[in-house]
Structures are given as structure tokens and as C-alpha cells.
Scaffold this motif. Structure first.
Motif, short mmCIF file in Angstrom:
data_model
loop_
_atom_site.label_atom_id
_atom_site.label_comp_id
_atom_site.label_asym_id
_atom_site.label_seq_id
_atom_site.Cartn_x
_atom_site.Cartn_y
_atom_site.Cartn_z
N TYR A 44 0.86 -1.07 0.01
CA TYR A 44 -0.05 -0.11 0.15
C TYR A 44 0.81 1.15 -0.04
CZ TYR A 44 -3.90 3.13 1.27
OH TYR A 44 -4.80 4.07 1.23
N SER A 47 2.19 1.80 -3.44
CA SER A 47 1.19 2.32 -4.51
C SER A 47 0.89 3.65 -4.09
CB SER A 47 0.14 1.45 -4.25
OG SER A 47 -0.78 1.92 -2.83
N LYS A 48 0.97 4.30 -2.97
CA LYS A 48 0.81 5.71 -2.61
C LYS A 48 1.59 6.91 -2.90
CE LYS A 48 -3.45 4.80 -1.97
NZ LYS A 48 -4.42 5.23 -3.10
N VAL A 98 4.07 -0.99 -8.07
CA VAL A 98 3.15 -2.05 -7.78
C VAL A 98 2.57 -2.65 -9.29
CG1 VAL A 98 0.89 -2.52 -6.75
CG2 VAL A 98 2.31 -1.24 -5.54
N ASP A 103 -2.34 -4.18 -7.54
CA ASP A 103 -3.03 -3.24 -7.33
C ASP A 103 -4.58 -3.96 -7.10
OD1 ASP A 103 -1.99 -0.91 -7.92
OD2 ASP A 103 -2.23 -1.04 -10.14
#
Length: 146
Positions: A44, A47-48, A98, A103
Motif C-alpha cells: 500500500y 502504491s501511494k 506495484v 493493485d
């Protein structure tokens, strides 16, 4: 043991243990990629990040040493959830991205977590939730100042 005799750490720790137990169980039952909580957190975070992210930045964000992060990244990469991309300006650096499979794993985890939150909050009034969030904010703020 009566609740009043337990410390905040014991109460919050027990609550988190039970919530993470259910989350881990449901993730194992419902998600394609059976992730640990730490693996999900790493995936996570990657991905951010708006900019390219490297292993050292992730280690700093997670408060872990780089070797622990490296092992987690190796695991995620072997499962095709992340990939390393060599930095064109410095071939010693790898940036993390990612994958599409990663995802999907994030989306599945967040759906499971959303459903669990909904179940856990059933039966609570908004005033109870407001008071709870106020207490949590207060505790976090005080702990940060220590």
C-alpha cells in the motif's frame, strides 16, 4: 481481569489483536494474494507514493531496517505484486512499482477491511463513534508529544 484494571496499552492491544486476527483470516479466505498485514502495508505504501520510491524510503516510512524491507520486497516480487525498475541515472538504485496483480491485491484487501469495519461498527450510535474518534485522536496526539 476487569477493564478498569487494564492499561490503555493492554486494551488497545487486545482490540487490535482481535481485529487483525479477523482481517488476516478473511484475507486468507477471500483474497487472491494472501498477504500478511506488514506485506499489505508495504504494498500500500509503495502504491501511494506519487514519485518513484526506493527501498530506503520505504524502510524509513515503515520504521524497519532495510534488510527486513528487502526480504518483504523479495517476497512480493516473487509473487508478481511489485517489480523493481533500475534507475536510469544510477544503476545501483532500484525503484519500486506495484504491478496490476498488486493493485488487485490492494483493492481486495481494502474491500475486506471496509466490510469488516462496517460489521464492527454495527450497533454503535454516531455519538459513540464521535467520542471514540475524539479519544483516539487525543491519545495519538499525546503519544506523539512524548
Amino acid at each position: 481481569m476487569e477493564k478498569q484494571s487494564k492499561t490503555l496499552v493492554m486494551l488497545i492491544g487486545g482490540m487490535m489483536k482481535e481485529m487483525f486476527r479477523v482481517l488476516k483470516k478473511r484475507n486468507a479466505e477471500q483474497a487472491e494474494a494472501n498477504l500478511t498485514i506488514e506485506q499489505f502495508r508495504l504494498l500500500y505504501l509503495i502504491s501511494k507514493e506519487e514519485d518513484e520510491v526506493n527501498q530506503k524510503q520505504i524502510a524509513d516510512l515503515m520504521g524497519k531496517d532495510e534488510s527486513a524491507i528487502l526480504r518483504m520486497i523479495d517476497c512480493l516480487e516473487s509473487r508478481d505484486l511489485v517489480r523493481r525498475v533500475v534507475d536510469l541515472n544510477d544503476r545501483r538504485k532500484n525503484h519500486l512499482m506495484v504491478s496490476k496483480k498488486g493493485d488487485r491485491a490492494i483493492e481486495q484487501w481494502l474491500n475486506i477491511e471496509r466490510d469488516l469495519n462496517k460489521e464492527l461498527l454495527e450497533g454503535l450510535e454516531q455519538a459513540d463513534l464521535d467520542a471514540f474518534y475524539k479519544v483516539i485522536d487525543h491519545l495519538q496526539s499525546k503519544a506523539k508529544d512524548l
